[in-house]
Design an enzyme around this catalytic site. Structure first.
Site, PDB file in Angstrom:
ATOM      1  N   ASP A   1      69.511  23.281 123.665  1.00  0.00           N
ATOM      2  CA  ASP A   1      69.101  22.116 123.968  1.00  0.00           C
ATOM      3  C   ASP A   1      67.637  22.098 124.626  1.00  0.00           C
ATOM      4  OD1 ASP A   1      71.047  20.552 123.452  1.00  0.00           O
ATOM      5  OD2 ASP A   1      72.276  20.658 125.518  1.00  0.00           O
TER       6      ASP A   1
ATOM      7  N   LYS B   1      69.492  14.504 130.192  1.00  0.00           N
ATOM      8  CA  LYS B   1      69.557  13.530 128.885  1.00  0.00           C
ATOM      9  C   LYS B   1      70.899  13.326 128.567  1.00  0.00           C
ATOM     10  CE  LYS B   1      72.022  17.236 126.342  1.00  0.00           C
ATOM     11  NZ  LYS B   1      73.392  17.053 126.193  1.00  0.00           N
TER      12      LYS B   1
HETATM   13  O1  C5P Z   1      72.598  27.412 123.097  1.00  0.00           O
HETATM   14  P1  C5P Z   1      73.731  27.117 124.168  1.00  0.00           P
HETATM   15  O2  C5P Z   1      73.764  28.448 125.245  1.00  0.00           O
HETATM   16  O3  C5P Z   1      73.139  25.954 125.214  1.00  0.00           O
HETATM   17  O4  C5P Z   1      75.060  26.862 123.618  1.00  0.00           O
HETATM   18  C1  C5P Z   1      76.248  27.122 124.354  1.00  0.00           C
HETATM   19  C2  C5P Z   1      77.224  27.337 123.595  1.00  0.00           C
HETATM   20  O5  C5P Z   1      77.631  26.140 122.912  1.00  0.00           O
HETATM   21  C3  C5P Z   1      77.141  28.305 122.477  1.00  0.00           C
HETATM   22  O6  C5P Z   1      77.351  29.751 122.836  1.00  0.00           O
HETATM   23  C4  C5P Z   1      78.007  28.067 121.398  1.00  0.00           C
HETATM   24  O7  C5P Z   1      79.412  28.586 121.668  1.00  0.00           O
HETATM   25  C5  C5P Z   1      78.154  26.293 121.516  1.00  0.00           C
HETATM   26  N1  C5P Z   1      77.137  25.723 120.492  1.00  0.00           N
HETATM   27  C6  C5P Z   1      77.635  25.637 119.247  1.00  0.00           C
HETATM   28  N2  C5P Z   1      76.768  24.748 118.548  1.00  0.00           N
HETATM   29  C7  C5P Z   1      75.629  24.238 119.044  1.00  0.00           C
HETATM   30  C8  C5P Z   1      75.258  24.477 120.355  1.00  0.00           C
HETATM   31  C9  C5P Z   1      75.931  25.502 121.083  1.00  0.00           C
HETATM   32  O8  C5P Z   1      78.523  26.250 118.744  1.00  0.00           O
HETATM   33  N3  C5P Z   1      74.918  23.547 118.039  1.00  0.00           N
END
Ligand code: C5P
Length: 306
Positions: free
Chosen positions: A138, A13
């Site tokens: 995601d 994406k």
């Molecule tokens: O959810 P995921 O593990 O992919 O996200 C990685 C990191 O990105 C999270 O640990 C967070 O620190 C940050 N993040 C965030 N806000 C979001 C998505 C991700 O702060 N909406």
């Protein structure tokens, strides 16, 4: 009989636009983003065997052990559905890792969708959604694909009526950036933004064709370039080639570091990619995958998957 093995496509994406609305109590950031799937993809092989979840990856950046998000997805679904059978997951990575293209999340979503089919669980997207949300912000989007709005942590997904049909030039500066580090840089100063209504405009206006992406902004870009200052000059150069080559939008995807340009015309996209390759950059042309196309892939009988 369930099919013994499936070979599935996991699309990448881009974030056509990304607005950061604030910091949440759970440490995540509240987002408004426009997701778009493209035909650049990993190959995910699933084979039911043994009693364990085993993952094999051909990429050093995507770990071949239980920490891999695809393995965690299989384990979560197995536990949820009370399945004892194991699965061997084979990842052939084409999507750059740590690039903002969602490769790991896409692989995980495809594992959920594929195993739902192979184990005949009939959970469907709605049933898989809570598992997907726990795996990563995601992952839910990749249950739907196409042009979609992401709210909340990006995990509240609203497929849009407006589906973008365009060509993309995808440029990989080959410099992975850690998402969490980029978001951490934002916390210091969330300022009022002038571009706050551009995604709203994309969703609601009658602007025709590819030009509708004009004016979209990725509000993580500044933080990403602070996290990886060595990229600043390269990103500037890439954007220059994309825009002079006719891109309606040239931006960073997610927290970077891949940059992309959106073109109405495939010849212009190919020419821009060629110019970037002449400068020693890794650039390729991709096409958008609409939500209907993405979901059609999962709608047919198992033999239609490859
Ligand atoms: O959810 P995921 O593990 O992919 O996200 C990685 C990191 O990105 C999270 O640990 C967070 O620190 C940050 N993040 C965030 N806000 C979001 C998505 C991700 O702060 N909406």
């Amino acid at each position: 009989m369930s099919p013994p093995g499936l070979r599935l496509r996991a699309c990448a994406k881009v974030n056509l636009g990304l607005e950061v609305l604030g910091k949440r109590a759970d440490g995540y950031h509240e987002l408004r983003t426009l997701f778009q799937t493209i035909d650049l993809h990993d190959d995910v092989g699933l084979r039911l065997r043994g009693r364990d979840v085993v993952v094999r990856s051909d990429h050093l950046g995507a770990p071949g052990d239980a920490s891999n998000l695809a393995a965690r997805a299989a384990e979560a679904l197995r536990r949820f559905a009370g399945i004892e059978q194991g699965v061997e997951i084979t990842l052939r990575k084409r999507i750059p890792v740590g690039a903002g293209l969602g490769g790991g999340s896409s692989d995980a979503a495809v594992v959920l969708l594929g195993l739902d089919r192979m184990w005949r669980l009939r959970l469907g997207r709605g049933g898989l959604l809570p598992l997907a949300r726990r795996l990563g912000a995601d992952v839910p989007y990749f249950l739907y694909g196409g042009t979609a709005l992401g709210l909340g942590r990006g995990d509240e997904v609203y497929p849009l009526e407006r589906q973008l049909r365009a060509w993309l030039v995808v440029v990989d500066p080959e410099r992975p950036v850690a998402t969490a580090a980029v978001f951490a840089r934002l916390a210091a100063g969330l300022t009022p933004r002038e571009n706050g209504r551009n995604i709203f405009r994309f969703v609601t206006s009658d602007l025709a064709g590819v030009g509708a992406v004009r004016g979209l902004v990725n509000e993580l870009e500044q933080a990403a370039l602070e996290e990886a200052p060595d990229l600043r000059e390269r990103v500037g150069r890439i954007r220059e080639v994309l825009v002079t080559g006719g891109a309606h939008l040239a931006a960073l995807t997610g927290s970077g570091s891949v940059c992309f340009g959106v073109f109405a015309d495939v010849a212009a996209a190919r020419a821009a990619a060629r110019r970037l390759r002449q400068q020693g950059l890794r650039a390729s042309v991709a096409r958008t995958v609409t939500g209907a196309e993405y979901r059609r892939y999962w709608a047919g009988p198992a033999r239609r998957t490859r």
